[in-house]
Design a protein around this motif. Structure first.
Motif, PDB file in Angstrom:
ATOM      1  N   ASP A 172     -12.522   0.524   0.483  1.00 55.19           N
ATOM      2  CA  ASP A 172     -12.247   1.615   1.436  1.00 55.19           C
ATOM      3  C   ASP A 172     -10.935   2.314   1.120  1.00 55.19           C
ATOM      4  O   ASP A 172     -10.822   3.544   1.258  1.00 55.19           O
ATOM      5  CB  ASP A 172     -12.207   1.068   2.867  1.00 55.19           C
ATOM      6  N   GLU A 173      -9.934   1.528   0.689  1.00 56.31           N
ATOM      7  CA  GLU A 173      -8.656   2.128   0.317  1.00 56.31           C
ATOM      8  C   GLU A 173      -8.809   3.004  -0.924  1.00 56.31           C
ATOM      9  O   GLU A 173      -8.216   4.090  -1.011  1.00 56.31           O
ATOM     10  CB  GLU A 173      -7.608   1.032   0.076  1.00 56.31           C
ATOM     11  N   ALA A 174      -9.606   2.560  -1.871  1.00 56.27           N
ATOM     12  CA  ALA A 174      -9.847   3.347  -3.090  1.00 56.27           C
ATOM     13  C   ALA A 174     -10.549   4.671  -2.750  1.00 56.27           C
ATOM     14  O   ALA A 174     -10.218   5.730  -3.301  1.00 56.27           O
ATOM     15  CB  ALA A 174     -10.681   2.533  -4.077  1.00 56.27           C
ATOM     16  N   LYS A 175     -11.490   4.623  -1.825  1.00 54.64           N
ATOM     17  CA  LYS A 175     -12.207   5.832  -1.408  1.00 54.64           C
ATOM     18  C   LYS A 175     -11.264   6.818  -0.724  1.00 54.64           C
ATOM     19  O   LYS A 175     -11.332   8.034  -0.941  1.00 54.64           O
ATOM     20  CB  LYS A 175     -13.365   5.460  -0.481  1.00 54.64           C
ATOM     21  N   THR A 176     -10.343   6.269   0.077  1.00 55.89           N
ATOM     22  CA  THR A 176      -9.381   7.137   0.763  1.00 55.89           C
ATOM     23  C   THR A 176      -8.468   7.838  -0.242  1.00 55.89           C
ATOM     24  O   THR A 176      -8.180   9.038  -0.124  1.00 55.89           O
ATOM     25  CB  THR A 176      -8.529   6.319   1.752  1.00 55.89           C
ATOM     26  N   ILE A 177      -8.019   7.104  -1.252  1.00 53.98           N
ATOM     27  CA  ILE A 177      -7.158   7.690  -2.287  1.00 53.98           C
ATOM     28  C   ILE A 177      -7.899   8.802  -3.036  1.00 53.98           C
ATOM     29  O   ILE A 177      -7.351   9.881  -3.297  1.00 53.98           O
ATOM     30  CB  ILE A 177      -6.680   6.602  -3.271  1.00 53.98           C
ATOM     31  N   ALA A 178      -9.165   8.549  -3.387  1.00 51.19           N
ATOM     32  CA  ALA A 178      -9.945   9.539  -4.121  1.00 51.19           C
ATOM     33  C   ALA A 178     -10.168  10.801  -3.283  1.00 51.19           C
ATOM     34  O   ALA A 178     -10.071  11.938  -3.782  1.00 51.19           O
ATOM     35  CB  ALA A 178     -11.283   8.936  -4.545  1.00 51.19           C
TER      36      ALA A 178
END
Length: 245
Positions: A177-183
């Protein structure tokens, strides 16, 4: 006056009177002939002019009639062309359905609505001489790829794949979820408006990365993150075919 002179005078006077009378008779026909010649010449000279004027007048009338007829024919032809054009617009160019109609066909096949998916491609193409719509869209769980006959609406090809959200066993990797937010932040798309079509954790040349693909309905974004630090390694964007700008 003597008798001889008087007799001579009486003989001369009838002769002179007769000569004068004959002169009048002779000259009168000549004058008549001359007058006739003049009249004939005058009549003959006027006749060709009248003959020339009459065909010119007739020709003008014929030309005017032909012009009126051509105008009427052009007006009738223009009306026919307009009617045909209006009919073509009502049916679509060359009988081809619109993008929205083709999308509705694809959505009906999988029981979804436009509100349930994000369209990533909707383009009119020619495949083996057949005009088709190549349509791609994604829901929160699946990706869909359809090929629709642009004239008949027949489904020529259909592919459905689950959205890739696999994660490998990478120690110290940031949460998905954190990776998706960064992207989404890198793409400048609010996370609630983004549709993720791929989120994959994998090894790339010995480095753990997240490969993430997302869309906002008009643009497709691809982002590669360092799975441990969250740093953006690679980023690209591409306008979605068939979307309104």
């Amino acid at each position: 006056m003597g008798k001889n002179q008087s007799a001579s005078l009486h003989r001369t006077l009838p002769t002179l009177a007769l000569s004068a009378l004959l002169g009048v008779v002779v000259m009168t026909p000549a004058a008549g002939c001359a007058s006739g010649a003049d009249n004939s010449g005058s009549t003959g000279g006027n006749a060709p002019a009248e003959a020339q004027q009459k065909p010119a007048s007739d020709q003008q009338q014929d030309s005017a009639s032909a012009t009126d007829q051509n105008t009427q024919e052009r007006a009738a032809t223009g009306a026919d062309d307009k009617s045909m054009k209006d009919a073509g617009n009502a049916q679509g160019a060359d009988g081809i359905m619109s993008q929205d109609e083709a999308l509705d066909v694809a959505l009906a096949e999988v029981g979804l609505t436009a509100a349930d998916v994000t369209v990533t491609k909707n383009a009119l193409e020619v495949d083996d001489g057949i005009e088709t719509y190549d349509i791609e869209f994604a829901s929160q769980t699946d990706q869909f790829d359809f090929t629709i006959n642009a004239k008949t609406g027949a489904v020529l090809e259909r592919k459905v794949e689950a959205v890739s959200t696999t994660s490998g066993n990478v120690a110290d990797a940031i949460p998905e979820d954190e990776a998706k937010t960064i992207a989404a932040e890198r793409a400048g798309v609010p996370e609630g408006s983004a549709t993720f079509t791929e989120v994959k954790l994998e090894q790339d040349d010995g480095v753990a990365v997240y490969d993430i693909t997302l869309t906002d309905g008009t643009t497709k974004y691809e982002c590669t993150l360092d799975a441990k630090s969250g740093q953006v390694i690679d980023f690209s964007s591409e306008a979605i075919q068939g979307s309104a700008s």
